[in-house]
Every structure is written in C-alpha cells, then in structure tokens.
Design an enzyme around this catalytic site. Structure first.
Site, short mmCIF file in Angstrom:
data_model
loop_
_atom_site.label_atom_id
_atom_site.label_comp_id
_atom_site.label_asym_id
_atom_site.label_seq_id
_atom_site.Cartn_x
_atom_site.Cartn_y
_atom_site.Cartn_z
N LYS A 99 54.56 -45.90 16.25
CA LYS A 99 55.43 -44.88 16.86
C LYS A 99 54.56 -43.79 17.42
O LYS A 99 53.65 -43.29 16.75
CB LYS A 99 56.36 -44.30 15.77
CG LYS A 99 57.27 -43.20 16.29
CD LYS A 99 58.53 -43.77 16.91
CE LYS A 99 59.29 -42.77 17.76
NZ LYS A 99 58.84 -42.74 19.18
N GLN A 120 48.33 -39.51 15.06
CA GLN A 120 49.76 -39.82 14.92
C GLN A 120 50.05 -40.52 13.58
O GLN A 120 51.10 -40.31 12.98
CB GLN A 120 50.19 -40.71 16.09
CG GLN A 120 51.69 -40.80 16.30
CD GLN A 120 52.24 -39.61 17.08
OE1 GLN A 120 51.66 -39.20 18.07
NE2 GLN A 120 53.36 -39.08 16.64
N LYS A 135 49.95 -44.77 20.25
CA LYS A 135 49.96 -43.88 21.42
C LYS A 135 49.66 -44.71 22.65
O LYS A 135 48.95 -45.71 22.57
CB LYS A 135 48.88 -42.80 21.29
CG LYS A 135 49.12 -41.59 22.15
CD LYS A 135 50.06 -40.62 21.45
CE LYS A 135 50.47 -39.47 22.32
NZ LYS A 135 51.21 -38.46 21.54
N GLY A 174 57.87 -39.66 24.70
CA GLY A 174 57.19 -38.85 25.71
C GLY A 174 55.96 -38.14 25.18
O GLY A 174 55.69 -38.11 23.98
N ASP A 175 55.19 -37.59 26.09
CA ASP A 175 54.04 -36.73 25.79
C ASP A 175 53.74 -36.02 27.10
O ASP A 175 54.63 -35.91 27.98
CB ASP A 175 52.85 -37.56 25.28
CG ASP A 175 51.75 -36.70 24.64
OD1 ASP A 175 51.92 -36.26 23.50
OD2 ASP A 175 50.73 -36.43 25.31
N THR A 218 59.95 -30.42 19.08
CA THR A 218 58.52 -30.14 18.83
C THR A 218 58.26 -28.63 18.83
O THR A 218 57.64 -28.10 17.91
CB THR A 218 57.65 -30.85 19.88
OG1 THR A 218 58.04 -32.21 19.98
CG2 THR A 218 56.18 -30.76 19.50
N SER A 387 62.40 -37.96 16.61
CA SER A 387 62.35 -39.31 17.18
C SER A 387 62.72 -40.35 16.11
O SER A 387 63.45 -41.31 16.38
CB SER A 387 60.95 -39.63 17.70
OG SER A 387 60.77 -39.17 19.01
#
Ligand code: NDP
Ligand code: 2IT
Length: 455
Positions: A99, A120, A135, A174-175, A218, A387
């Site tokens: 994830k 992560q 990622k 997303g990022d 976030t 998420s």
C-alpha cells in the site's frame, strides 16, 4: 537517536550494515539516507535482542520484495509519441497487501521510490491497520500538460500496472503530482480492462467508492500530531505561528487545520518560492490557493498579486520567524543550515508532513537541540490511515459519515503519537519521537517476518 547516542559496539554494527546497504545500492542516495535514519535507531533497540540479528531482519527489510519497471508510451496533443518510465516498488508485504502512493514528477527514479516504499512499510505499521509498504510513480511531468494528455498518460500507465495490483495484492493511491483527477483516470482504466469494480486504488472520488476525509487526512492528521506533541509538553496550538512549505494537498489542508485550531499559518510555497502573510492566511485565502493549484494549476507567486497582505519571495520559508515548522512539499527541503536558522528564530516543534523533508544533519540538529521533532512516518500517516479505512469501506461496500471518519482519524493520530511516546520516552531527556516511531513501526513488521521463517 543521533549518532552520538549510540554505544560503540552498536555503532560498529551500524557502520558495517550501512557499508553493505551502500554497496548494494550504488547511486541511490535517498534510499540509503532513509535506511540510515531507521537503522540508527533500530540497532540500539535490538542490541539485546539477538533473534533479530540471527534472522537477518534488518538486512531483509532493506531489500524490496519486488521492483517492477516498465515503459509508458503516450501521445501528446500534437500527435507526437512520448515515452516515460514507470515503476512500482512492492517493498514489504509482511503485515498486509502493498500500500502506498504514486508520484508523477520529473525527479522520480528508483532511489526515490525505494526510499518512499521503505518508509511506507514502517508508516503503515504505525497506523495499526493491516497494510504492507509500496510506492510507485513515473518521471512524467504533469506541469503544462492538458487534461487530455494527463488522461492518456494515466491510461497507459495503468494498462501496464493493472496486472501487478489488486484489492488484496497492492493498492496504490496519490502522492506528488497525483490527486483526484489522476486517480479517476487510473481507476476508470483499471475497471475498463478488468471489468471489476473493487477497491484497487484509494483517494477515489466520493461518487465511485472514495472515502470522506481522505483528501484532508494527511494535512489534518499532521496538525493533529503537532497538537499532540505540544500537549505532551503542556502547550497548545492556540496562537502558534506555523511555517508551512508546499501548496499542494498536504500543505493546504495543514494550513486549514492550523486555522481551525486557533494557530496562524504564516507561509506556503512551491518550487518557485514562498508566500508570507504576517496576519496568518484566512480560510478564503487557503480556498483560493486550492483553486489555484487544483483547477487553474498556477504558481504560488500569484497569491501576492491577488492579496494585499501577502508577499512573495524566492527560496524556502525557513528564514521567517515562527514557533512551529511543518515542511509539506518534498524530500530534503530542510538542510542543516535551515535547521540552525529555525532554532535560532525560536522554532520549538517540527512536524514532517512531507516524506523525509529534513536532511540527516537537520534531524540531528533538532533532536540534539531538544526541539520536539515529529518524523514523517508518524506525522503524515493519517493519509494512508484513511486510505486503509477506504479499503475497509470498499470491501464491506459501505460508506461511513464524515463525522465518523474525522473521529477515526483523530483517534488514529493520538494512538500513533502515544506509540511514539511509549517507545521513545527516556528517563533523562525529552521524548525521542524519531526513535519511538521507528521502533514502534519496526516491531510489528519484524515479528511478522519472524513468524514466516526465512522468506
Ligand atoms: P502535491 O503534488 O499536491 O503538492 C506538492 C507541493 O510540493 C507543490 O507545492 C510543489 O510545488 C511542491 N514541490 C514538489 N516537489 C518540489 C521540489 N522538488 N522542490 C520544491 N517544491 C516542490 O503533493 P502532496 O501535497 O500530496 O505531497 C507533498 C508531500 O507530502 C510529499 O512529500 C508526499 O510524499 C507527502 N505525502 C503525501 C500524502 C498524500 O496523501 N498526498 C500522504 C503522505 C505524505 P510545484 O507545484 O512547484 O512542484
Ligand atoms: O506517502 C504516503 O503515505 C502517501 N502518499 C499516501 C499513500 C496512500 O496509500 O494513501
């Protein structure tokens, strides 16, 4: 824990370990930096726990389970064929499906995605939810591209990636450079290719399975964490002057939550420079920046043309006087010199809302200087946390209310803060949140790996 705090035997192990990591990952400075930051706090913790050494847990943790690299061809509006490179780093699945986000930025390379996937793994463990670490991304530059070009790029990216992901295998989100628009295009293409409507991506639109509060999670979560650190040290958010960098999803929602909690967000930035408002940005100004960035896709300098009490300067905002700093743009945006300036100007708390925004020198300066330092994997975990809740809602085919999700996020950030305190509290000095977050994240993943044997 800074280098000075580690015993000599531990220091020697750490040095030997890092030599191996650097040798195996040549030309990957960001990845080695992230591994060092974690290993420098884990080696002292496992010094009297031989099972982790005997089972080579840290060695295995620094090796991604799988790195997928692929070609992404797409056609621009002039009909020219363009070629970008895409990746998915499936780092660690010990405690759940991979994830983590997808980043579109010209600087993206394997080193950056490996550092993000490594981080992560620990972050996701801290959330308390069953998620492994991953990622992905591309060196595609969304700046200046039309909606149709971005759509064709996203469709091509998923046409290759779809075979490697799935709701129980790997769930991207997303990022940097990937927000609601891109997730919509990618989910649409996944559904079209596979004929399945499942929670394979998070951060989706509310109309098609997205979770309430994911967009805000976030930035809001980062400020909840900052508030928790301040309260642990008998202070509150009220009246705090907060320096924020970035002006994307994380930065704008961090600024908004500061405002809601009675603090003053003083700065925002992008790669062209920063804007400063001595009065603190208003909600109207923050909404204007959101529209600027999400719809018009303009530059932050335009805010100074629009509002009389906003000034624009080139560079980063770290020379402005404030009480707290929340770097929310990108990796290595605060160096050792910036850290000294921030401390000289009286900053007492730093919350890393971006991933690895502080260079190691800056981290050492903050921790050794007694600044409350919240590391990224704890501070920004609210995003992936919600998420995870989106995945739960998708699996159960239900949708929770905004109120419920806000409470779940706030409680999750409190639990993460308390885990950091549990593992980072020392009898003599202040709480070491860096060591606390790393150890708390490590233990769960390491113990799951021990259970599986040598895999
Ligand atoms: P966005 O794309 O929404 O915004 C990124 C912001 O950072 C923009 O203002 C951008 O400016 C700036 N920026 C990006 N790269 C650079 C650079 N090399 N130098 C200077 N400024 C830069 O991304 P997010 O807000 O989603 O992400 C920000 C950070 O938070 C990243 O580190 C990300 O990994 C992290 N994060 C994001 C989460 C999320 O849920 N979105 C969750 C957890 C962490 P410009 O437009 O000029 O490039
Ligand atoms: O760095 C991160 O935690 C993210 N970009 C969010 C990942 C996610 O899966 O929501």
């Amino acid at each position: 824990m800074s280098k000075a705090h580690t015993g000599s035997k531990t220091k020697e192990y750490l040095q030997r370990y890092m030599e191996g990591v650097e040798k195996r990952n040549p030309g990957q400075p960001e990845f080695c930096q992230a591994v060092y930051e974690v290993a420098s706090t884990i080696f002292p913790y496992i010094a009297d726990k031989p099972m982790y050494h005997e089972n080579q847990i840290l060695e295995r943790m620094a090796e991604p389970e799988r790195v997928i690299s692929f070609r992404v061809p797409w056609t621009d509006d002039e009909g020219r064929i363009r070629t970008n490179r895409g990746w998915r780093v499936q780092f660690n699945s010990a405690i759940g499906p991979y994830k983590g986000g997808i980043r579109f930025h010209p600087s993206v390379n394997e080193s950056i995605l490996k550092f993000l996937g490594f981080e992560q793994t620990f972050k996701n463990s801290l959330t308390g939810l069953p998620m492994g670490g991953g990622k992905g991304g591309s060196n595609f530059n969304p700046k200046g591209k039309t909606d149709n070009e971005v759509m064709r790029f996203c469709q091509s990216f998923i046409t290759e990636l779809y075979r490697h992901i799935g709701e129980d295998t790997d769930v991207p989100a997303g990022d940097i450079g990937v927000g609601g628009r891109e997730i919509g295009y990618m989910f649409g293409q996944y559904k079209r290719i596979t004929n399945r409507f499942v929670g394979v991506l998070t951060g989706k639109g509310i109309e098609f399975g997205g979770s309430k509060m994911r967009t805000e999670a976030t930035g809001y979560g980062a400020i909840f964490f900052l508030r928790n650190m301040l309260e642990q040290h008998k202070e509150s958010m009220e009246g705090q002057r907060v320096l924020i960098s970035g002006s994307g999803n994380v930065a704008t929602h961090a600024a908004e939550k500061c405002l809601q909690l009675g603090a003053k967000p003083l700065t925002l930035s992008d790669s062209g420079g920063f804007v400063y408002c001595a009065d603190g940005f208003t909600q109207e100004q923050i909404d204007w920046v959101k529209e600027l960035k999400n719809v018009r896709r303009g530059r932050i300098s335009e805010a100074a043309d629009e509002f009389k009490n906003i000034d624009f300067s080139e560079g980063r905002p770290w020379g402005v006087e404030g009480d707290c700093a929340v770097p929310s743009a990108t990796q290595n945006e605060v160096d050792g010199k910036d850290a000294k300036i921030l401390m000289k100007n009286g900053v007492k708390a730093v919350a890393e809302a971006a991933n690895m925004p502080c260079e190691q020198d800056a981290v050492d300066a903050f921790v050794d200087g007694g600044v409350m330092f919240g590391p990224a994997k704890a501070v920004n975990a609210g995003g992936v946390g919600v998420s995870g809740l989106e995945m739960s809602q998708n699996s159960a085919r239900i949708a929770w209310s905004e109120d419920e999700l806000r409470k779940l996020l706030e409680n999750m950030m409190k639990d993460i803060h308390d885990s950091c305190v549990q593992y980072g509290e020392s009898k003599s000095g202040p709480v070491n949140y860096l060591a606390g977050a790393n150890v708390a994240g490590f233990v769960k993943v390491a113990d799951a790996m021990l259970s599986y044997g040598h895999v």
